[in-house]
Scaffold this motif. Structure first.
Motif, PDB file in Angstrom:
ATOM      1  N   PRO A  63      14.105 -61.400 -89.043  1.00  0.00           N
ATOM      2  CA  PRO A  63      14.286 -62.199 -87.814  1.00  0.00           C
ATOM      3  C   PRO A  63      15.191 -61.479 -86.819  1.00  0.00           C
ATOM      4  N   GLU A  64      14.763 -61.472 -85.574  1.00  0.00           N
ATOM      5  CA  GLU A  64      15.564 -60.797 -84.543  1.00  0.00           C
ATOM      6  C   GLU A  64      16.956 -61.411 -84.418  1.00  0.00           C
ATOM      7  N   ALA A  65      17.076 -62.700 -84.714  1.00  0.00           N
ATOM      8  CA  ALA A  65      18.354 -63.390 -84.550  1.00  0.00           C
ATOM      9  C   ALA A  65      19.276 -63.235 -85.763  1.00  0.00           C
ATOM     10  N   LEU A  66      18.782 -62.657 -86.843  1.00  0.00           N
ATOM     11  CA  LEU A  66      19.592 -62.546 -88.055  1.00  0.00           C
ATOM     12  C   LEU A  66      20.609 -61.412 -87.901  1.00  0.00           C
ATOM     13  N   ARG A  67      21.880 -61.788 -87.905  1.00  0.00           N
ATOM     14  CA  ARG A  67      22.949 -60.807 -87.749  1.00  0.00           C
ATOM     15  C   ARG A  67      23.783 -60.740 -89.022  1.00  0.00           C
ATOM     16  N   VAL A  68      24.392 -59.584 -89.228  1.00  0.00           N
ATOM     17  CA  VAL A  68      25.268 -59.380 -90.377  1.00  0.00           C
ATOM     18  C   VAL A  68      26.593 -58.802 -89.895  1.00  0.00           C
ATOM     19  N   VAL A  69      27.629 -59.033 -90.686  1.00  0.00           N
ATOM     20  CA  VAL A  69      28.956 -58.471 -90.404  1.00  0.00           C
ATOM     21  C   VAL A  69      29.231 -57.428 -91.477  1.00  0.00           C
ATOM     22  N   ASP A  70      29.502 -56.195 -91.052  1.00  0.00           N
ATOM     23  CA  ASP A  70      29.658 -55.110 -92.017  1.00  0.00           C
ATOM     24  C   ASP A  70      31.060 -55.041 -92.604  1.00  0.00           C
ATOM     25  N   GLU A  71      31.309 -53.992 -93.386  1.00  0.00           N
ATOM     26  CA  GLU A  71      32.572 -53.857 -94.110  1.00  0.00           C
ATOM     27  C   GLU A  71      33.771 -53.708 -93.170  1.00  0.00           C
ATOM     28  N   GLN A  72      33.533 -53.254 -91.954  1.00  0.00           N
ATOM     29  CA  GLN A  72      34.622 -53.099 -90.974  1.00  0.00           C
ATOM     30  C   GLN A  72      34.756 -54.311 -90.057  1.00  0.00           C
ATOM     31  N   GLY A  73      33.957 -55.336 -90.287  1.00  0.00           N
ATOM     32  CA  GLY A  73      34.034 -56.544 -89.476  1.00  0.00           C
ATOM     33  C   GLY A  73      33.189 -56.513 -88.222  1.00  0.00           C
ATOM     34  N   ALA A  74      32.353 -55.508 -88.078  1.00  0.00           N
ATOM     35  CA  ALA A  74      31.494 -55.399 -86.891  1.00  0.00           C
ATOM     36  C   ALA A  74      30.192 -56.161 -87.123  1.00  0.00           C
ATOM     37  N   ALA A 111      20.319 -68.992 -92.621  1.00  0.00           N
ATOM     38  CA  ALA A 111      19.404 -68.025 -92.011  1.00  0.00           C
ATOM     39  C   ALA A 111      18.693 -67.213 -93.080  1.00  0.00           C
ATOM     40  N   LEU A 112      19.411 -66.828 -94.119  1.00  0.00           N
ATOM     41  CA  LEU A 112      18.796 -66.077 -95.213  1.00  0.00           C
ATOM     42  C   LEU A 112      17.794 -66.940 -95.975  1.00  0.00           C
ATOM     43  N   ALA A 113      18.159 -68.202 -96.202  1.00  0.00           N
ATOM     44  CA  ALA A 113      17.262 -69.113 -96.926  1.00  0.00           C
ATOM     45  C   ALA A 113      15.970 -69.346 -96.154  1.00  0.00           C
ATOM     46  N   ASP A 114      16.054 -69.367 -94.831  1.00  0.00           N
ATOM     47  CA  ASP A 114      14.848 -69.540 -94.007  1.00  0.00           C
ATOM     48  C   ASP A 114      13.932 -68.327 -94.081  1.00  0.00           C
ATOM     49  N   TRP A 115      14.518 -67.162 -94.300  1.00  0.00           N
ATOM     50  CA  TRP A 115      13.748 -65.919 -94.263  1.00  0.00           C
ATOM     51  C   TRP A 115      13.233 -65.508 -95.639  1.00  0.00           C
ATOM     52  N   LEU A 116      14.064 -65.682 -96.665  1.00  0.00           N
ATOM     53  CA  LEU A 116      13.740 -65.187 -98.007  1.00  0.00           C
ATOM     54  C   LEU A 116      13.063 -66.285 -98.824  1.00  0.00           C
ATOM     55  N   PRO A 117      11.789 -66.124 -99.180  1.00  0.00           N
ATOM     56  CA  PRO A 117      11.051 -67.190 -99.855  1.00  0.00           C
ATOM     57  C   PRO A 117      11.291 -67.213-101.367  1.00  0.00           C
ATOM     58  N   VAL A 118      11.404 -68.411-101.907  1.00  0.00           N
ATOM     59  CA  VAL A 118      11.465 -68.591-103.358  1.00  0.00           C
ATOM     60  C   VAL A 118      10.465 -69.680-103.745  1.00  0.00           C
ATOM     61  N   GLU A 119      10.117 -69.726-105.010  1.00  0.00           N
ATOM     62  CA  GLU A 119       9.212 -70.759-105.473  1.00  0.00           C
ATOM     63  C   GLU A 119       9.922 -72.110-105.478  1.00  0.00           C
ATOM     64  N   ALA A 120       9.137 -73.177-105.510  1.00  0.00           N
ATOM     65  CA  ALA A 120       9.695 -74.531-105.527  1.00  0.00           C
ATOM     66  C   ALA A 120      10.678 -74.669-106.683  1.00  0.00           C
ATOM     67  N   GLY A 121      11.875 -75.147-106.366  1.00  0.00           N
ATOM     68  CA  GLY A 121      12.905 -75.299-107.384  1.00  0.00           C
ATOM     69  C   GLY A 121      13.675 -74.033-107.676  1.00  0.00           C
ATOM     70  N   GLY A 122      13.281 -72.918-107.047  1.00  0.00           N
ATOM     71  CA  GLY A 122      13.957 -71.647-107.267  1.00  0.00           C
ATOM     72  C   GLY A 122      15.214 -71.510-106.421  1.00  0.00           C
ATOM     73  N   ASP A 123      15.947 -70.449-106.654  1.00  0.00           N
ATOM     74  CA  ASP A 123      17.195 -70.191-105.937  1.00  0.00           C
ATOM     75  C   ASP A 123      17.158 -68.761-105.421  1.00  0.00           C
ATOM     76  N   VAL A 124      17.507 -68.587-104.152  1.00  0.00           N
ATOM     77  CA  VAL A 124      17.473 -67.254-103.546  1.00  0.00           C
ATOM     78  C   VAL A 124      18.390 -66.277-104.281  1.00  0.00           C
ATOM     79  N   ARG A 125      19.417 -66.812-104.959  1.00  0.00           N
ATOM     80  CA  ARG A 125      20.372 -65.958-105.672  1.00  0.00           C
ATOM     81  C   ARG A 125      19.791 -65.350-106.950  1.00  0.00           C
TER      82      ARG A 125
END
Length: 219
Positions: free
Chosen positions: A73-84, A166-180
Motif C-alpha cells: 500500500p502506498e500509504a503504508l509507512r515504517v519507522v526505521d532503526e534511526q527513527g526516520a 495497516a499490516l492486518a489489512d494488507w497481510l492475509p491470513v486464513e479465517a481464525g489465523g493470526d498474522v504473527r
C-alpha cells in the motif's frame, strides 16, 4: 463553373491533422508499452516458469501463493532503526521477508526472527537480494540481545515499526489465523506474493527461496 462553388473552395492544409504527428504519437505509445513489458518480463517469466512449468520435478510450492497479488500500500509507512519514517515502497527492488510481532518478543517471535535470518544467510552469494524485516507493532523498547543476534550485518534483519491495523489489512491470513504466525514474502516489484505456513519448516523455506532467486534475476 462558378468561382464560389464549394467544390472550388481551397482547403487550408494547416487546419488538417498532420499524419506525421499522429504516427509519431502512436509510435511513442507503442514504445512505452513495449518498455513496460520489457521491464516486467523477467518477473512474468519467472512466475510462469516457477508456477506453471514447475521446474522442480512438478512439485508444488511450499508457501501459499497470494492471489490476487497485493501491492505494498502506498500509504503504508515504517519507522526505521534511526527513527526516520519512510514508505515501505522505498524497499522495492529486494525480496522482503516479513514477520509481524510486538516489541515484547516471545518464543514464537524469536523463532520467526531466526527463520528469517537463517533464510537470508543460507542464500550464500545471493543473500544481499533478501531483506528480512521485523514489523514491530508498538512503541516498546527492543531487547538489545535481539539487536545483537538479528540486526547484525550478517543477518541484516531490519527492525521497522509499523501500524498493526495497516499490516492486518494488507497481510492475509486464513479465517481464525493470526498474522504473527506467518512469514510473508514480497517480490522485488512490490507485490505480496507468498505466505509461509505457521511453524514453517526452515529447510523448505530455504529451498523455496533458492528456487525463487534462481528463476528470478530481479532484485
Amino acid at each position: 463553373m462558378h468561382p464560389h462553388d464549394p467544390a472550388n473552395r481551397h482547403v487550408d492544409a494547416s487546419a488538417l491533422p498532420d499524419p506525421r504527428i499522429d504516427a509519431r504519437t502512436r509510435s511513442g505509445r507503442l514504445k512505452m508499452v513495449l518498455l513496460l513489458l520489457f521491464c516486467a518480463s523477467p518477473v512474468i517469466a519467472s512466475y510462469f516458469t516457477y508456477y506453471v512449468i514447475r521446474p522442480a520435478g512438478g512439485k508444488t510450492n511450499y508457501g501459499v501463493l497470494v492471489q490476487p497479488q497485493r501491492p505494498i500500500p502506498e500509504a503504508l509507512r515504517v519507522v526505521d532503526e534511526q527513527g526516520a519514517s519512510q514508505p515501505l515502497t522505498a524497499f522495492k527492488g529486494k525480496w522482503l521477508l516479513i514477520t509481524v510481532h510486538g516489541s515484547a518478543c516471545d518464543t514464537a517471535c524469536t523463532e520467526q526472527l531466526f527463520l528469517a535470518r537463517q533464510t537470508r544467510v543460507s542464500q550464500g552469494a545471493e543473500r544481499e537480494r533478501v531483506v528480512p524485516m521485523w514489523m514491530i507493532t508498538d512503541d516498546g523498547p527492543i531487547d538489545p540481545r535481539l539487536t545483537a543476534a538479528y540486526n547484525d550485518e550478517q543477518g541484516a534483519v531490519r527492525f521497522l515499526r509499523a501500524s498493526a491495523p495497516a499490516l492486518a489489512d494488507w497481510l492475509p491470513v486464513e479465517a481464525g489465523g493470526d498474522v504473527r504466525d506467518h512469514l510473508f514474502l514480497v517480490d522485488p516489484i512490490g507485490n505480496l506474493m507468498m505466505r509461509f505456513p505457521a511453524k514453517a519448516d526452515p529447510a523448505k523455506v530455504r529451498s523455496e527461496m533458492i528456487k525463487l532467486l534462481k528463476y528470478n534475476r530481479v532484485g
